[in-house]
Enzyme design. Structure first.
Site, PDB file in Angstrom:
ATOM      1  N   CYS A  47       2.661   1.072  -2.073  1.00 43.68           N
ATOM      2  CA  CYS A  47       1.307   1.570  -2.009  1.00 43.68           C
ATOM      3  C   CYS A  47       0.781   1.031  -0.370  1.00 43.68           C
ATOM      4  CB  CYS A  47       0.397   0.784  -3.124  1.00 43.68           C
ATOM      5  SG  CYS A  47      -1.295   1.244  -3.304  1.00 43.68           S
ATOM      6  N   HIS A  48      -0.328   0.083  -0.302  1.00 45.68           N
ATOM      7  CA  HIS A  48      -0.426  -0.312   0.820  1.00 45.68           C
ATOM      8  C   HIS A  48       0.490  -1.315   1.378  1.00 45.68           C
ATOM      9  CE1 HIS A  48      -4.323   1.357  -0.566  1.00 45.68           C
ATOM     10  NE2 HIS A  48      -4.731   1.292   0.640  1.00 45.68           N
TER      11      HIS A  48
END
Length: 184
Positions: free
Chosen positions: A114-115
């Protein structure tokens, strides 16, 4: 699942707030089920207050240790869960940066979802690598010298350590499978 990772120690590096619920709970459960000792490390003792889709409070996850006491030599792999707040906090933390660089320098797998690849940008570990992430940080990864691709999981072995990246909670099964395969 069998105990394919018995004797292996995997570090999940996280902040104490804002980690995506599924992105910490799913790998934690799957890796333990595979027989690994999984250590959750955060800046402070206590627990990780998770969030679901960066908005709603999720389950708390117990912290096993503070990460400034962890040494790369003591782990077999590193997992970086996402969550916008978590990833933004970790990428600015010099201790977290040092630990990620140390695990990579030791030739051990680093997995980010994800991030979490933001931390790879800050450590210089995205440079020259093929990787994926949540699409909103694509430009950051490309500007850091990475080659971004839209796939559920990307495994890159080109720079002395295995880098495993994934996009979102929807890709968690492929993400954890890639981690397990890297440690067999």
């Amino acid at each position: 699942m069998t105990s394919t990772l018995e004797g292996r120690t995997i570090l999940i590096l996280t902040s104490n707030f804002g980690t995506e619920t599924d992105e910490i709970q799913h790998p934690l459960a799957a890796l333990r089920e595979a027989g690994a000792q999984v250590i959750v490390a955060a800046p402070e003792a206590g627990s990780v207050a998770t969030l679901q889709r960066d908005r709603e409070p999720g389950a708390d996850v117990p912290v096993d240790t503070v990460y400034d006491t962890v040494k790369a030599k003591d782990v077999d792999a590193l997992v970086l869960p996402g969550g916008t707040l978590n990833a933004d906090t970790l990428r600015a933390d010099e201790t977290a940066q040092f630990l990620v660089r140390s695990v990579a320098a030791a030739g051990k797998p680093v997995a980010a979802i994800c991030h979490a690849p933001w931390l790879l940008v800050e450590t210089g570990l995205a440079n020259g690598r093929t990787l994926t992430s949540v699409p909103t940080i694509r430009t950051d990864l490309v500007n850091a010298g990475g080659e971004w691709t839209d796939q559920e999981v990307v495994v890159d072995d080109t720079a002395g350590f295995r880098l495993i990246t994934s996009r979102t909670p929807d890709d968690l099964d492929a993400f954890t499978t890639a981690i397990i395969e890297a440690l067999r």
